[in-house]
Design an enzyme around this catalytic site. Structure first.
Site, PDB file in Angstrom:
ATOM      1  N   SER A 113      58.104  17.531  -4.838  1.00 44.75           N
ATOM      2  CA  SER A 113      58.751  16.622  -3.893  1.00 44.75           C
ATOM      3  C   SER A 113      59.009  17.312  -2.566  1.00 44.75           C
ATOM      4  O   SER A 113      60.067  17.137  -1.937  1.00 44.75           O
ATOM      5  CB  SER A 113      60.067  16.093  -4.478  1.00 44.75           C
ATOM      6  OG  SER A 113      60.411  14.849  -3.941  1.00 44.75           O
ATOM      7  N   SER A 134      63.528  10.395  -2.963  1.00 48.86           N
ATOM      8  CA  SER A 134      62.111  10.769  -2.897  1.00 48.86           C
ATOM      9  C   SER A 134      61.173   9.817  -3.615  1.00 48.86           C
ATOM     10  O   SER A 134      59.952  10.020  -3.570  1.00 48.86           O
ATOM     11  CB  SER A 134      61.922  12.188  -3.452  1.00 48.86           C
ATOM     12  OG  SER A 134      62.446  13.144  -2.557  1.00 48.86           O
ATOM     13  N   LYS A 189      58.397   8.534  -1.561  1.00 47.68           N
ATOM     14  CA  LYS A 189      57.142   9.276  -1.408  1.00 47.68           C
ATOM     15  C   LYS A 189      55.978   8.575  -2.103  1.00 47.68           C
ATOM     16  O   LYS A 189      54.817   8.838  -1.775  1.00 47.68           O
ATOM     17  CB  LYS A 189      57.305  10.697  -1.943  1.00 47.68           C
ATOM     18  CG  LYS A 189      58.213  11.591  -1.108  1.00 47.68           C
ATOM     19  CD  LYS A 189      58.262  13.004  -1.676  1.00 47.68           C
ATOM     20  CE  LYS A 189      59.018  13.985  -0.771  1.00 47.68           C
ATOM     21  NZ  LYS A 189      60.476  13.831  -0.834  1.00 47.68           N
TER      22      LYS A 189
END
Length: 383
Positions: free
Chosen positions: A162, A104, A107
């Site tokens: 997340s 993640s 992101k």
């Protein structure tokens, strides 16, 4: 500040900007081909040299000298990097350009790409298609079909929890997952993050999706130029759907075995089966701002990625200003292009038109360099 000092400072900045442009272009030209078929099980013998030749070597890269603090022991991450965010100097690194699954932390690139596009008060009703296509076991913030959310709500879900559901919803607002993947990849190219290949916008494990500690640091550095990005990644807790959500970045929110890190600014953590634990962070102390990226510690203790990141930040604050760097964080391509005059004065024009063309070219070149100088000033980190 006196006028002579101002003139000297501007002169130094323009000279530095021009030199930076030339050096970055040369470094990028020496880089290895953009993609490999898949991340390797061990660091390749030759990796990208974007940012400096030493960053392409496997193993720890640091300039040891008398009086410098010793690097932390028992670092088990496959790849890590610590850099001065303001100057862009890489203080030390380990397999900086090793292409690994990012989880993640990808992101950050997603947010840096899409954050400026939609006003925070834009409202969106969650549809089944928004939440389709997420990987099994994805982290979610807990969106509900038929509920209406603001873009602000969705970004809180992305940064604090997340949430892949929030990511996919924002991707659909942007025109769909595939378009968003192309947009993210284009932004990675703009940042010269040449180790990064995007398959999904949320960082979920997919074949062929990878990045590097070097690229994660570029994402964090670029994102932190944006006030909204800084605000979201530094938020410890917020209200989402009438309930409290807390940031899963343990150096920000703290945990039983990891205290909140002094001076932490953000940025993003991740954890998947293939990637292991990943983390990119920024911290500020006594006017210094450091960036750290840590990918896949092999030690499986609870919160190990945060413990190793904290050790590297501690070392960086002691070593910054004393250690000779092993490389640099490159500037985006647009900053390099803006420093290159686009035209030359005509050799066949008359004396008057030739003079005007020369003056225009000089003025254009000065404005281009000034543009890069402004970019560099902005990167002095308004944290």
């Amino acid at each position: 500040m006196s006028a002579p000092k101002n003139i000297a400072r501007r002169s130094l900045l323009v000279t530095s900007a021009a030199l930076l442009s030339l050096s970055v272009t040369a470094l990028a030209a020496r880089g290895v081909p953009r993609l490999s078929a898949s991340p390797t099980a061990t660091p390749p013998a030759h990796m990208s040299t974007v940012g400096g030749e030493r960053l392409g070597r496997p193993g720890i890269q640091v300039n040891i000298a008398p009086g410098l603090p010793v690097l932390p022991r028992n670092l088990t991450a496959r790849s890590w990097l610590v850099a001065d965010a303001q100057s862009g100097k890489v203080l030390a690194a380990h397999n900086a350009h090793w292409r690994l699954p990012p989880a993640s932390t990808l992101k950050m690139l997603f947010a840096d790409t899409l954050l400026p596009r939609f006003p925070k008060d834009t409202r969106h009703k969650a549809e089944p298609s928004d939440l389709a296509g997420m990987g099994a076991g994805s982290s979610v913030v807990g969106m509900k079909q038929g509920h209406t959310y603001t873009v602000h709500d969705l970004w809180l879900g992305v940064f604090l929890r997340s949430g892949n559901d929030a990511v996919h919803t924002l991707a659909h607002i942007n025109g769909g997952v595939q378009r968003t993947v192309k947009d993210i990849q284009a932004h990675a190219d703009e940042l010269q993050a040449l180790d990064t290949h995007v398959v999904t916008p949320d960082g979920y494990d997919e074949p062929g999706q990878f990045s590097s500690a070097y690229d994660l640091t570029l994402f964090a550095r670029s994102g932190l130029q944006k006030k909204d990005f800084r605000d979201y990644c530094s938020t410890v807790s917020a209200t989402f759907d009438s309930r409290e959500i807390r940031n899963t970045n343990r150096l920000l929110s703290g945990d039983t075995d990891v205290p909140a890190y002094q001076g932490i600014v953000g940025v993003k953590n991740g954890d998947t089966t293939n990637a292991g634990a990943t983390f990119a962070g920024a911290a500020q102390r006594s006017g210094k701002v450091l960036l750290v990226a840590v990918m896949h510690p092999t030690k499986r203790e609870h919160n190990e990625v945060y413990k190793e990141a904290a050790k590297l930040l501690d070392w960086g604050f002691q070593a910054d200003g004393k250690v000779n760097p092993v490389g640099e964080l490159v500037s985006p391509r647009s900053a390099i292009r803006s420093s290159t005059p686009s035209s030359k004065p005509s050799a066949t024009a008359g004396s008057r038109s030739g003079s005007l063309s020369t003056a225009a070219a000089i003025a254009g070149g000065a404005l281009a360099v000034f543009g890069l100088a402004v970019f560099l000033i902005r990167r002095r980190w308004p944290l």
